[in-house]
Design a protein around this motif. Structure first.
Motif, PDB file in Angstrom:
ATOM      1  N   ASN A 231      44.599   0.899  19.061  1.00  0.00           N
ATOM      2  CA  ASN A 231      43.262   0.472  19.489  1.00  0.00           C
ATOM      3  C   ASN A 231      43.329  -0.762  20.376  1.00  0.00           C
ATOM      4  OD1 ASN A 231      42.478   2.502  17.719  1.00  0.00           O
ATOM      5  ND2 ASN A 231      40.699   1.360  16.988  1.00  0.00           N
ATOM      6  N   LEU A 232      44.235  -1.685  20.035  1.00  0.00           N
ATOM      7  CA  LEU A 232      44.385  -2.897  20.839  1.00  0.00           C
ATOM      8  C   LEU A 232      44.871  -2.559  22.241  1.00  0.00           C
ATOM      9  CD1 LEU A 232      45.997  -5.392  18.281  1.00  0.00           C
ATOM     10  CD2 LEU A 232      43.578  -5.116  18.881  1.00  0.00           C
ATOM     11  N   LEU A 233      45.779  -1.598  22.329  1.00  0.00           N
ATOM     12  CA  LEU A 233      46.286  -1.176  23.635  1.00  0.00           C
ATOM     13  C   LEU A 233      45.156  -0.598  24.487  1.00  0.00           C
ATOM     14  CD1 LEU A 233      48.608  -0.653  25.605  1.00  0.00           C
ATOM     15  CD2 LEU A 233      48.998   1.525  24.430  1.00  0.00           C
ATOM     16  N   ILE A 234      44.338   0.285  23.890  1.00  0.00           N
ATOM     17  CA  ILE A 234      43.212   0.867  24.622  1.00  0.00           C
ATOM     18  C   ILE A 234      42.210  -0.216  24.996  1.00  0.00           C
ATOM     19  CG2 ILE A 234      41.218   2.408  24.399  1.00  0.00           C
ATOM     20  CD1 ILE A 234      43.856   3.801  24.937  1.00  0.00           C
ATOM     21  N   GLY A 235      41.989  -1.176  24.103  1.00  0.00           N
ATOM     22  CA  GLY A 235      41.062  -2.272  24.404  1.00  0.00           C
ATOM     23  C   GLY A 235      41.515  -3.083  25.600  1.00  0.00           C
ATOM     24  N   ALA A 236      42.824  -3.376  25.666  1.00  0.00           N
ATOM     25  CA  ALA A 236      43.354  -4.146  26.795  1.00  0.00           C
ATOM     26  C   ALA A 236      43.264  -3.352  28.091  1.00  0.00           C
ATOM     27  CB  ALA A 236      44.801  -4.541  26.521  1.00  0.00           C
ATOM     28  N   GLY A 384      47.962 -10.249  31.462  1.00  0.00           N
ATOM     29  CA  GLY A 384      47.246 -11.458  31.851  1.00  0.00           C
ATOM     30  C   GLY A 384      45.776 -11.400  31.480  1.00  0.00           C
ATOM     31  N   TRP A 385      45.167 -10.219  31.619  1.00  0.00           N
ATOM     32  CA  TRP A 385      43.736 -10.084  31.290  1.00  0.00           C
ATOM     33  C   TRP A 385      43.464 -10.347  29.810  1.00  0.00           C
ATOM     34  CZ3 TRP A 385      41.277 -11.054  35.214  1.00  0.00           C
ATOM     35  CH2 TRP A 385      41.311 -10.344  36.418  1.00  0.00           C
ATOM     36  N   ILE A 386      44.449 -10.146  28.949  1.00  0.00           N
ATOM     37  CA  ILE A 386      44.249 -10.425  27.518  1.00  0.00           C
ATOM     38  C   ILE A 386      43.908 -11.900  27.313  1.00  0.00           C
ATOM     39  CG2 ILE A 386      45.393 -10.507  25.257  1.00  0.00           C
ATOM     40  CD1 ILE A 386      46.966  -8.004  26.114  1.00  0.00           C
ATOM     41  N   PHE A 387      44.618 -12.789  28.011  1.00  0.00           N
ATOM     42  CA  PHE A 387      44.298 -14.217  27.932  1.00  0.00           C
ATOM     43  C   PHE A 387      42.919 -14.484  28.524  1.00  0.00           C
ATOM     44  CE2 PHE A 387      48.847 -14.300  27.387  1.00  0.00           C
ATOM     45  CZ  PHE A 387      49.052 -15.349  26.515  1.00  0.00           C
ATOM     46  N   PHE A 388      42.618 -13.822  29.630  1.00  0.00           N
ATOM     47  CA  PHE A 388      41.340 -14.008  30.310  1.00  0.00           C
ATOM     48  C   PHE A 388      40.174 -13.623  29.393  1.00  0.00           C
ATOM     49  CE2 PHE A 388      37.953 -13.199  33.323  1.00  0.00           C
ATOM     50  CZ  PHE A 388      38.228 -14.036  34.397  1.00  0.00           C
ATOM     51  N   ARG A 389      40.336 -12.558  28.618  1.00  0.00           N
ATOM     52  CA  ARG A 389      39.238 -12.041  27.778  1.00  0.00           C
ATOM     53  C   ARG A 389      39.142 -12.747  26.432  1.00  0.00           C
ATOM     54  NH1 ARG A 389      36.137 -10.837  24.495  1.00  0.00           N
ATOM     55  NH2 ARG A 389      34.871  -8.926  24.259  1.00  0.00           N
ATOM     56  N   SER A 390      40.241 -13.272  25.919  1.00  0.00           N
ATOM     57  CA  SER A 390      40.249 -13.862  24.575  1.00  0.00           C
ATOM     58  C   SER A 390      39.500 -15.180  24.537  1.00  0.00           C
ATOM     59  CB  SER A 390      41.694 -14.068  24.112  1.00  0.00           C
ATOM     60  OG  SER A 390      42.383 -12.832  24.046  1.00  0.00           O
ATOM     61  N   ILE A 397      47.280 -14.868  21.729  1.00  0.00           N
ATOM     62  CA  ILE A 397      48.639 -14.678  21.230  1.00  0.00           C
ATOM     63  C   ILE A 397      48.651 -13.681  20.079  1.00  0.00           C
ATOM     64  CG2 ILE A 397      50.578 -15.831  20.077  1.00  0.00           C
ATOM     65  CD1 ILE A 397      49.783 -18.358  21.698  1.00  0.00           C
ATOM     66  N   GLY A 398      47.662 -13.794  19.190  1.00  0.00           N
ATOM     67  CA  GLY A 398      47.557 -12.853  18.078  1.00  0.00           C
ATOM     68  C   GLY A 398      47.320 -11.437  18.553  1.00  0.00           C
ATOM     69  N   TYR A 399      46.531 -11.287  19.616  1.00  0.00           N
ATOM     70  CA  TYR A 399      46.252  -9.952  20.164  1.00  0.00           C
ATOM     71  C   TYR A 399      47.538  -9.334  20.706  1.00  0.00           C
ATOM     72  CZ  TYR A 399      43.410  -6.344  22.462  1.00  0.00           C
ATOM     73  OH  TYR A 399      42.842  -5.149  22.829  1.00  0.00           O
ATOM     74  N   ILE A 400      48.296 -10.117  21.448  1.00  0.00           N
ATOM     75  CA  ILE A 400      49.551  -9.602  22.017  1.00  0.00           C
ATOM     76  C   ILE A 400      50.551  -9.274  20.920  1.00  0.00           C
ATOM     77  CG2 ILE A 400      51.541 -10.215  23.458  1.00  0.00           C
ATOM     78  CD1 ILE A 400      49.596 -11.806  25.217  1.00  0.00           C
ATOM     79  N   GLN A 401      50.625 -10.116  19.892  1.00  0.00           N
ATOM     80  CA  GLN A 401      51.517  -9.828  18.767  1.00  0.00           C
ATOM     81  C   GLN A 401      51.120  -8.527  18.079  1.00  0.00           C
ATOM     82  OE1 GLN A 401      51.063 -13.463  16.507  1.00  0.00           O
ATOM     83  NE2 GLN A 401      52.938 -14.372  17.373  1.00  0.00           N
ATOM     84  N   GLY A 402      49.795  -8.291  18.009  1.00  0.00           N
ATOM     85  CA  GLY A 402      49.302  -7.074  17.379  1.00  0.00           C
ATOM     86  C   GLY A 402      49.692  -5.807  18.114  1.00  0.00           C
ATOM     87  N   LEU A 403      49.997  -5.931  19.397  1.00  0.00           N
ATOM     88  CA  LEU A 403      50.423  -4.768  20.180  1.00  0.00           C
ATOM     89  C   LEU A 403      51.818  -4.292  19.790  1.00  0.00           C
ATOM     90  CD1 LEU A 403      49.168  -5.821  23.752  1.00  0.00           C
ATOM     91  CD2 LEU A 403      48.244  -3.981  22.340  1.00  0.00           C
ATOM     92  N   PHE A 404      52.642  -5.234  19.299  1.00  0.00           N
ATOM     93  CA  PHE A 404      54.024  -4.890  18.938  1.00  0.00           C
ATOM     94  C   PHE A 404      54.101  -4.563  17.441  1.00  0.00           C
ATOM     95  CE2 PHE A 404      54.278  -7.497  22.731  1.00  0.00           C
ATOM     96  CZ  PHE A 404      55.157  -6.784  23.514  1.00  0.00           C
ATOM     97  N   ASP A 405      53.450  -3.477  17.108  1.00  0.00           N
ATOM     98  CA  ASP A 405      53.380  -3.051  15.722  1.00  0.00           C
ATOM     99  C   ASP A 405      53.596  -1.543  15.665  1.00  0.00           C
ATOM    100  OD1 ASP A 405      51.520  -2.066  13.241  1.00  0.00           O
ATOM    101  OD2 ASP A 405      52.330  -4.064  12.851  1.00  0.00           O
ATOM    102  N   ILE A 406      54.106  -1.064  14.540  1.00  0.00           N
ATOM    103  CA  ILE A 406      54.391   0.366  14.394  1.00  0.00           C
ATOM    104  C   ILE A 406      53.119   1.203  14.537  1.00  0.00           C
ATOM    105  CG2 ILE A 406      54.082   0.363  11.892  1.00  0.00           C
ATOM    106  CD1 ILE A 406      56.729   2.317  13.926  1.00  0.00           C
ATOM    107  N   SER A 407      51.981   0.550  14.297  1.00  0.00           N
ATOM    108  CA  SER A 407      50.702   1.269  14.395  1.00  0.00           C
ATOM    109  C   SER A 407      50.365   1.641  15.832  1.00  0.00           C
ATOM    110  CB  SER A 407      49.563   0.427  13.800  1.00  0.00           C
ATOM    111  OG  SER A 407      49.441  -0.821  14.474  1.00  0.00           O
ATOM    112  N   ILE A 408      51.204   1.223  16.794  1.00  0.00           N
ATOM    113  CA  ILE A 408      50.992   1.617  18.184  1.00  0.00           C
ATOM    114  C   ILE A 408      51.078   3.138  18.318  1.00  0.00           C
ATOM    115  CG2 ILE A 408      53.414   1.511  18.891  1.00  0.00           C
ATOM    116  CD1 ILE A 408      50.496   0.243  21.017  1.00  0.00           C
ATOM    117  N   PHE A 409      51.786   3.760  17.365  1.00  0.00           N
ATOM    118  CA  PHE A 409      51.973   5.213  17.413  1.00  0.00           C
ATOM    119  C   PHE A 409      50.924   5.962  16.583  1.00  0.00           C
ATOM    120  CE2 PHE A 409      56.235   3.332  17.984  1.00  0.00           C
ATOM    121  CZ  PHE A 409      56.487   3.788  19.269  1.00  0.00           C
ATOM    122  N   GLN A 410      50.017   5.202  15.958  1.00  0.00           N
ATOM    123  CA  GLN A 410      48.970   5.845  15.171  1.00  0.00           C
ATOM    124  C   GLN A 410      47.909   6.458  16.070  1.00  0.00           C
ATOM    125  OE1 GLN A 410      47.173   3.238  12.313  1.00  0.00           O
ATOM    126  NE2 GLN A 410      49.085   2.834  11.222  1.00  0.00           N
TER     127      GLN A 410
END
Length: 480
Positions: A231-236, A384-390, A397-410
């Motif tokens: 979901n975070l990937l799609i949001g970005a 870069g837009w993640i920083f712009f929107r946060s 930083i938390g949003y980017i960390q959340g992207l590197f999770d096994i749930s990326i394949f969910q």
């Protein structure tokens, strides 16, 4: 007043009819009417700030006359200093006062001392970042003897407040827009039709793409810790399209509206997501701002003519200032710093001006190398837009960390609408690709097709605008 509001749907036809059928014979009356219409347009948001734009216009009008009439270098600098001081002072007070106070208090507290913050609840006047830069370019150009000041106060005030581009650009230079207020306007049917098509495409970008992307973007960014990585990937990704559809859509509506009134405004976006590197991206994204900083900040600092150290310093300054221009938040400064870091390797290896032309200029499709370049560039821009929107650095930083999770394949935890909207975004980008050689995507599309096909496209876009419309969604760049 919003371009995508019912008020504007009434306001502009009235302005158009009066402009061409009542005031056309008298240029001064036409300019006075444009000034009045622009102040009504701006005052619809908050009439109290009309005095602010009028004061800024008056200061620069007088300073321009003084600089133009003065031969003494010192006095010319004094009048230029007054102009810049007033404009930057107003911009700094309304936009950055609380930022500096809060940052100073935070720094003092980290040193072990106690400090109580004192902040004002200031309302940021819509468009102040745009019209202050526009008026500053006027006095700077006069100081450089690149143009002569105008004595026509009405024309100058109309130039500063010209309602199509007043609140979110393009940031027009006086050398381009101001002379157009002194040329008698003759209605040009082909220009007006071109403007109508551009307005339609701008509304589609804003109402259909940006406003609907916002639904998924808000869901991801407002509560990222509870979202799976997919979901975070799609949001970005959707935010990349939201901000482009929003700001690019505004620029297209502004330019198209200007054409309907006989004015030519500069292109502000040139299909930036088809860029093959960051340098090309910045030649295609928010062109009026990037060229403004180039001509009035980067080149005066020495540009790339000095040593490597000086050139790198200037590049960092220009990107950091560009970030800070967007808002009083460290996230914007970091966003600018990211783009500086991405740009510098291109500069050091002499690759920053390799991709000047249009990608796949004479081909229907890009080759694999170009496709890879565009994919990498878009991915870096999206990060870069993640920083712009946060809202703050920790959230980014938390949003980017959340992207590197096994749930990326969910599987996406969103309803069927997100999949349907992915298809719509893909169609949008395919239309953009097909029209990438033009000023805007549908400028020449279907010109050589039968009338039914051509107008079928237009009516389809109109229907999409009405079907996907969300009530009076503000433009993102109103906050800047």
């Amino acid at each position: 007043m919003l371009f995508n509001s019912y008020e504007f749907l009434v306001f502009f036809p009235v302005v158009f009819l009066l402009y061409w059928f009542v005031f056309q014979r008298n240029l001064k009356a036409q300019n006075a009417f444009i000034l009045l219409a622009s102040y009504v347009f701006y005052g619809w948001w908050d009439w109290r700030f009309l005095g602010l734009i009028a004061f800024s216009s008056l200061v620069d009008y007088i300073c321009g006359l003084k600089i133009g009439a003065e031969e003494d270098t010192f006095k010319r600098k004094v009048y230029l200093g007054i102009s810049l001081g007033v404009n930057l002072g107003l911009l700094g007070f309304f936009k950055y006062f609380n930022f500096f106070i809060d940052s100073t208090v935070q720094m003092i507290n980290t040193m072990g001392f106690q400090a109580n913050p004192y902040s004002l609840q200031l309302i940021l006047p819509v468009g102040i970042s745009f019209y202050t830069f526009q008026t500053m370019s006027y006095t700077i150009d006069i100081y450089r003897r690149q143009m002569v000041p105008t004595k026509d106060a009405v024309a100058f005030f109309a130039y500063v407040s010209f309602f199509p581009q007043l609140v979110a650009g393009p940031i027009e230079r006086a050398a381009n827009l101001l002379p157009q207020f002194f040329k008698k306007k003759v209605f040009d049917y082909s220009l007006a039709m071109d403007g109508m098509r551009q307005i339609l495409w701008g509304l589609f970008m804003k109402v259909v793409i940006a406003d609907n992307c916002a639904v998924f973007v808000n869901q991801a960014f407002n509560n990222p810790e509870s979202q799976p990585a997919s979901n975070l990937l799609i949001g970005a990704l959707f935010f990349s399209f939201q901000i482009y559809g929003d700001f690019g859509g505004y620029s297209n509506i502004a330019i198209g509206t200007g054409k309907l009134l006989g004015f030519n405004l500069m292109q502000n976006f040139a299909f930036p997501y088809f860029s093959r590197d960051i340098a090309e991206f910045w030649r295609r994204w928010h062109i009026s701002l990037s060229t403004w900083f180039r001509d009035y900040v980067y080149i005066p600092l020495g540009g790339s003519k000095g040593s490597k150290y000086q050139s790198l310093r200037n590049i960092f300054i220009i990107f950091l200032v560009s970030g800070f221009w967007h808002g009083a938040n460290w996230t914007f400064i970091i966003w600018g710093g990211i783009h500086a870091v991405l740009f510098i390797p291109l500069y050091l290896f002499g690759k920053n001006r390799v991709n000047i032309g249009i990608v796949a200029q004479n081909k229907a499709l890009p080759n694999f190398y170009e496709l890879g370049q565009m994919g990498v560039t878009f991915s870096l821009v999206t990060i870069g837009w993640i920083f712009f929107r946060s809202p703050d650095l920790n959230s980014a930083i938390g949003y980017i960390q959340g992207l590197f999770d096994i749930s990326i394949f969910q599987k996406l935890q969103m309803d069927i609408r997100v999949y349907l909207f992915m298809i719509l975004v893909l169609i949008f980008m395919l239309i953009e690709w097909g029209g990438r050689r033009e000023e805007f995507a549908i400028q020449k599309m279907a010109f050589h097709k039968p009338v039914l096909i051509r107008y079928g496209l237009y009516y389809g876009l109109v229907m999409a605008v009405f079907l996907f419309a969300r009530k009076d969604q503000e433009f993102i760049y109103f906050q800047f």
